[in-house]
Design a protein around this motif. Structure first.
Motif, PDB file in Angstrom:
ATOM      1  N   GLY A 110       0.816  -1.201   0.000  1.00  0.00           N
ATOM      2  CA  GLY A 110       0.000   0.000   0.000  1.00  0.00           C
ATOM      3  C   GLY A 110       0.850   1.250   0.000  1.00  0.00           C
ATOM      4  N   MET A 111       0.534   2.179  -0.898  1.00  0.00           N
ATOM      5  CA  MET A 111       1.247   3.450  -1.026  1.00  0.00           C
ATOM      6  C   MET A 111       0.362   4.540  -0.439  1.00  0.00           C
ATOM      7  N   LYS A 112       0.790   5.154   0.659  1.00  0.00           N
ATOM      8  CA  LYS A 112      -0.018   6.185   1.306  1.00  0.00           C
ATOM      9  C   LYS A 112       0.028   7.499   0.527  1.00  0.00           C
ATOM     10  N   ASN A 113      -1.059   8.277   0.681  1.00  0.00           N
ATOM     11  CA  ASN A 113      -0.986   9.623   0.123  1.00  0.00           C
ATOM     12  C   ASN A 113       0.055  10.428   0.907  1.00  0.00           C
ATOM     13  N   PRO A 114       0.758  11.357   0.255  1.00  0.00           N
ATOM     14  CA  PRO A 114       1.742  12.164   0.979  1.00  0.00           C
ATOM     15  C   PRO A 114       1.059  13.064   1.993  1.00  0.00           C
ATOM     16  N   THR A 115       1.838  13.651   2.878  1.00  0.00           N
ATOM     17  CA  THR A 115       1.250  14.510   3.911  1.00  0.00           C
ATOM     18  C   THR A 115       0.508  15.694   3.307  1.00  0.00           C
ATOM     19  N   SER A 116       0.880  16.099   2.080  1.00  0.00           N
ATOM     20  CA  SER A 116       0.158  17.182   1.397  1.00  0.00           C
ATOM     21  C   SER A 116      -1.244  16.764   0.996  1.00  0.00           C
ATOM     22  N   GLY A 117      -1.477  15.444   0.894  1.00  0.00           N
ATOM     23  CA  GLY A 117      -2.786  14.932   0.497  1.00  0.00           C
ATOM     24  C   GLY A 117      -2.973  14.755  -0.993  1.00  0.00           C
ATOM     25  N   ASP A 118      -1.960  15.028  -1.801  1.00  0.00           N
ATOM     26  CA  ASP A 118      -2.063  14.993  -3.263  1.00  0.00           C
ATOM     27  C   ASP A 118      -2.300  13.563  -3.752  1.00  0.00           C
ATOM     28  N   PHE A 119      -3.481  13.303  -4.305  1.00  0.00           N
ATOM     29  CA  PHE A 119      -3.800  11.970  -4.814  1.00  0.00           C
ATOM     30  C   PHE A 119      -2.917  11.585  -5.992  1.00  0.00           C
ATOM     31  N   SER A 120      -2.556  12.553  -6.839  1.00  0.00           N
ATOM     32  CA  SER A 120      -1.780  12.225  -8.035  1.00  0.00           C
ATOM     33  C   SER A 120      -0.397  11.696  -7.671  1.00  0.00           C
ATOM     34  N   VAL A 121       0.195  12.218  -6.605  1.00  0.00           N
ATOM     35  CA  VAL A 121       1.495  11.708  -6.149  1.00  0.00           C
ATOM     36  C   VAL A 121       1.370  10.236  -5.762  1.00  0.00           C
ATOM     37  N   MET A 122       0.353   9.915  -4.998  1.00  0.00           N
ATOM     38  CA  MET A 122       0.105   8.539  -4.568  1.00  0.00           C
ATOM     39  C   MET A 122      -0.145   7.617  -5.758  1.00  0.00           C
ATOM     40  N   LEU A 123      -0.952   8.069  -6.695  1.00  0.00           N
ATOM     41  CA  LEU A 123      -1.264   7.245  -7.863  1.00  0.00           C
ATOM     42  C   LEU A 123      -0.056   7.073  -8.770  1.00  0.00           C
ATOM     43  N   ASN A 124       0.771   8.096  -8.882  1.00  0.00           N
ATOM     44  CA  ASN A 124       2.010   7.936  -9.644  1.00  0.00           C
ATOM     45  C   ASN A 124       2.916   6.890  -9.004  1.00  0.00           C
ATOM     46  N   SER A 125       2.901   6.832  -7.685  1.00  0.00           N
ATOM     47  CA  SER A 125       3.685   5.817  -6.983  1.00  0.00           C
ATOM     48  C   SER A 125       3.149   4.421  -7.272  1.00  0.00           C
ATOM     49  N   VAL A 126       1.826   4.287  -7.287  1.00  0.00           N
ATOM     50  CA  VAL A 126       1.224   3.001  -7.614  1.00  0.00           C
ATOM     51  C   VAL A 126       1.584   2.595  -9.041  1.00  0.00           C
ATOM     52  N   TYR A 127       1.480   3.544  -9.963  1.00  0.00           N
ATOM     53  CA  TYR A 127       1.832   3.259 -11.356  1.00  0.00           C
ATOM     54  C   TYR A 127       3.279   2.785 -11.455  1.00  0.00           C
ATOM     55  N   ALA A 128       4.186   3.518 -10.813  1.00  0.00           N
ATOM     56  CA  ALA A 128       5.597   3.146 -10.860  1.00  0.00           C
ATOM     57  C   ALA A 128       5.810   1.761 -10.272  1.00  0.00           C
ATOM     58  N   ALA A 129       5.177   1.478  -9.140  1.00  0.00           N
ATOM     59  CA  ALA A 129       5.374   0.196  -8.468  1.00  0.00           C
ATOM     60  C   ALA A 129       4.796  -0.969  -9.263  1.00  0.00           C
ATOM     61  N   GLN A 130       3.767  -0.700 -10.064  1.00  0.00           N
ATOM     62  CA  GLN A 130       3.149  -1.785 -10.827  1.00  0.00           C
ATOM     63  C   GLN A 130       3.920  -2.135 -12.105  1.00  0.00           C
ATOM     64  N   HIS A 131       4.897  -1.334 -12.459  1.00  0.00           N
ATOM     65  CA  HIS A 131       5.620  -1.559 -13.711  1.00  0.00           C
ATOM     66  C   HIS A 131       7.059  -2.003 -13.462  1.00  0.00           C
ATOM     67  N   PRO A 132       7.671  -2.689 -14.429  1.00  0.00           N
ATOM     68  CA  PRO A 132       9.042  -3.174 -14.247  1.00  0.00           C
ATOM     69  C   PRO A 132      10.065  -2.048 -14.317  1.00  0.00           C
ATOM     70  N   HIS A 133      11.195  -2.255 -13.654  1.00  0.00           N
ATOM     71  CA  HIS A 133      12.258  -1.251 -13.606  1.00  0.00           C
ATOM     72  C   HIS A 133      13.637  -1.905 -13.582  1.00  0.00           C
ATOM     73  N   HIS A 134      14.618  -1.085 -13.893  1.00  0.00           N
ATOM     74  CA  HIS A 134      16.022  -1.494 -13.924  1.00  0.00           C
ATOM     75  C   HIS A 134      16.796  -0.469 -13.088  1.00  0.00           C
ATOM     76  N   PHE A 135      17.410  -0.918 -11.978  1.00  0.00           N
ATOM     77  CA  PHE A 135      18.065   0.033 -11.076  1.00  0.00           C
ATOM     78  C   PHE A 135      19.057  -0.715 -10.194  1.00  0.00           C
ATOM     79  N   THR A 136      19.657  -0.026  -9.249  1.00  0.00           N
ATOM     80  CA  THR A 136      20.569  -0.671  -8.309  1.00  0.00           C
ATOM     81  C   THR A 136      19.868  -0.839  -6.966  1.00  0.00           C
ATOM     82  N   PHE A 137      20.106  -2.004  -6.354  1.00  0.00           N
ATOM     83  CA  PHE A 137      19.467  -2.314  -5.076  1.00  0.00           C
ATOM     84  C   PHE A 137      20.338  -3.288  -4.295  1.00  0.00           C
ATOM     85  N   ALA A 138      20.606  -2.945  -3.041  1.00  0.00           N
ATOM     86  CA  ALA A 138      21.353  -3.810  -2.123  1.00  0.00           C
ATOM     87  C   ALA A 138      22.686  -4.259  -2.716  1.00  0.00           C
TER      88      ALA A 138
END
Length: 343
Positions: A179-207
């Motif tokens: 679950g991706m919470k809305n930011p403290t500002s309350g902006d729904f679009s920020v939260m939904l952009n996070s959901v979109y990003a999390a639902q799609h594949p990515h290539h990055f560095t981790f651990a």
């Protein structure tokens, strides 16, 4: 140097070897993962109740709480899937204060990150082993995922983390509901952009590795209220808020539209008793609207053995929160039965 390197952290493999899950415990966790996934995707029509202390500060008190919770969970399992909150990291707005058992196994002592990792795993394992309840935790530090990826059935990304790219990309590699919470500002679009990003594949560095992820179709939103530019709390659990969020969801290229309502934090103005009223309003709105019945998948409730909260001291009340104030057990038990009646 700006950094004073104190000691090298053990690898996830070392920690898991020292504190492993049995095959039976792995099977319990796998079954619960699937149950949560089926609720998020709509295959299972039950309701989620993610409930427990604001921060899991004392293993014995938390496990006593989960023991009580497991009895209620069994009675309402046909209507509600109960997920205990075992939140082992605590975000601090200014960086000051208790940061959770993963940092300080003993709130009265200095931080000890290695002991904290072990305490974190030990508590989660006991919940599975003794009560068959894999839990939810907040992923405040994405690198911690590899230490607990075999334990959690639900992950929350907090209001201060949800805008962070590293959190968004890391969630895209999780295999459990997140679950991706809305930011403290309350902006729904920020939260939904996070959901979109999390639902799609990515290539990055981790651990320490270059990685690719497949995307997490179980990423969804959590409404926790907001803080206005004037410092006032504003709520976002009302009917109009939910319908607006659903409309915004439908305009995005995401799957499994779903939301969870956090009944505390800015939604309650941290007036913990208000969680009862808020949950009842959420349940009413689900009954009123078929669309919301399908969309609102659960609630988050902060609850512990003793209501309220207290400061850290050498004479603490057993089972009372040392962070945000929580409902006491009697109110929580009654509320869970009322959720089941209305689900």
């Amino acid at each position: 140097m700006s950094f004073n390197f104190l000691k090298k952290m053990p690898s996830p493999e070392e920690i898991k070897e020292e504190l492993p899950l049995t095959d039976e415990q792995k099977a319990v966790k796998k079954k619960r993962d699937q149950e949560v996934a089926d609720i998020i995707t709509g295959k299972d029509k039950r309701f989620l109740a993610i409930i427990g202390p604001c921060s899991a500060d004392n293993e014995d008190a938390v496990l006593e709480y989960i023991g009580k919770l497991s009895v209620v969970a069994e009675k309402i399992k046909d209507k509600v899937l109960v997920i205990p909150r075992i939140y082992t990291n605590k975000p601090r707005t200014t960086g000051e204060g208790y940061k959770g058992i993963a940092s300080q196994p003993d709130p009265m002592e200095k931080p000890d990150m290695i002991a904290g990792l072990k305490a974190m795993r030990h508590m989660h394992i006991r919940s599975i082993a003794e009560y068959g309840m894999s839990a939810a935790d907040e992923m405040l530090y994405p690198e911690n995922w590899v230490y607990v990826d075999d334990l959690l059935s639900y992950v929350a990304i907090g209001a201060r983390s949800v805008e962070d790219q590293h959190h968004r990309l890391t969630v895209s590699g999780f295999d459990v509901a997140s679950g991706m919470k809305n930011p403290t500002s309350g902006d729904f679009s920020v939260m939904l952009n996070s959901v979109y990003a999390a639902q799609h594949p990515h290539h990055f560095t981790f651990a320490g590795y270059e990685v690719e992820t497949s995307g997490n179709p179980l990423a969804h939103t959590i409404l926790r209220g907001a803080v206005s530019k004037h410092g006032n709390t504003t709520q976002n659990y009302h009917y109009e808020d939910l319908m607006r969020l659903l409309e915004m969801y439908n305009q995005m290229d995401v799957v499994n539209p779903a939301t969870i309502i956090d009944a505390n934090h800015s939604n309650s103005g941290k007036q913990f008793k208000q969680q009862i009223r808020i949950v009842h309003e959420v349940m009413h709105n689900r009954r009123f609207s078929y669309d919301l019945h399908q969309f609102v998948k659960g609630v988050m409730i902060e609850s512990y053995l003793v209501e309220g909260n207290q400061k850290i001291s050498d004479h603490q009340t057993y089972g009372q929160s040392i962070t945000d104030a929580c409902l006491g057990w009697e109110d929580s038990e009654k509320l869970l039965y009322e959720i089941a009646e209305q689900a």
